[in-house]
Design a protein around this motif. Structure first.
Motif, short mmCIF file in Angstrom:
data_model
loop_
_atom_site.label_atom_id
_atom_site.label_comp_id
_atom_site.label_asym_id
_atom_site.label_seq_id
_atom_site.Cartn_x
_atom_site.Cartn_y
_atom_site.Cartn_z
N ASP A 113 12.98 14.48 -2.15
CA ASP A 113 14.41 14.25 -2.14
C ASP A 113 14.74 14.73 -3.73
O ASP A 113 13.92 15.59 -4.17
N GLY A 114 15.72 14.26 -4.34
CA GLY A 114 15.91 14.62 -5.66
C GLY A 114 14.95 14.39 -6.72
O GLY A 114 14.97 15.11 -8.06
N THR A 115 14.33 13.22 -6.61
CA THR A 115 13.15 12.94 -7.50
C THR A 115 11.80 12.79 -6.69
O THR A 115 11.84 12.31 -5.37
N GLY A 116 10.63 12.87 -7.44
CA GLY A 116 9.25 12.48 -6.96
C GLY A 116 8.79 11.52 -7.84
O GLY A 116 9.28 11.30 -9.13
N SER A 117 7.68 10.75 -7.35
CA SER A 117 6.82 9.86 -8.27
C SER A 117 6.14 10.91 -9.30
O SER A 117 5.83 12.01 -9.17
N VAL A 118 5.78 10.00 -10.37
CA VAL A 118 5.08 10.71 -11.61
C VAL A 118 3.61 11.04 -10.98
O VAL A 118 3.04 12.14 -11.30
N GLU A 119 3.14 10.08 -10.31
CA GLU A 119 1.57 10.58 -9.70
C GLU A 119 1.82 11.86 -8.82
O GLU A 119 0.82 12.68 -8.91
N ASP A 120 2.73 11.80 -7.84
CA ASP A 120 2.83 13.36 -7.07
C ASP A 120 3.01 14.25 -8.13
O ASP A 120 2.39 15.53 -7.73
N ALA A 121 3.90 14.18 -8.93
CA ALA A 121 4.17 15.40 -9.70
C ALA A 121 2.89 15.70 -10.53
O ALA A 121 2.70 16.93 -10.67
#
Length: 91
Positions: free
Chosen positions: A23-31
């Protein structure tokens, strides 16, 4: 700079997969994994203001802006915070 596993690119962290599924944002872990570093390193960079993408703090949550992450993955250049002054993602 997708994460490599056994010498092949992990499709979960490819720009194509991210743009199709996040979506418009993702988790810090995945990024962080998409950029090639660990969750711990990602949060360290967020705390120090050196995460290479735009980060939003929403209440107690921290989210990475998907469009910003995609631009960084495609260009290889950090675009936000103090990242321009020397923080470069590693593999």
């Amino acid at each position: 700079m997708p994460t490599e596993i056994d010498g092949t690119l992990s499709p979960r962290y490819s720009p194509t997969y991210i743009s199709a599924t996040w979506d418009g944002t993702g988790s810090v872990e995945d990024a962080s994994r998409a950029l090639g570093f660990s969750r711990a390193k990602g949060y360290e960079l967020v705390r120090s203001g050196r995460f290479p993408c735009r980060v939003l703090r929403i209440g107690r949550k921290t989210r990475v802006v998907t469009a910003s992450l995609l631009r960084v993955l495609e260009s290889g250049n950090p675009e936000y915070n103090d990242a321009r002054s020397g923080c470069h993602p590693t593999h």
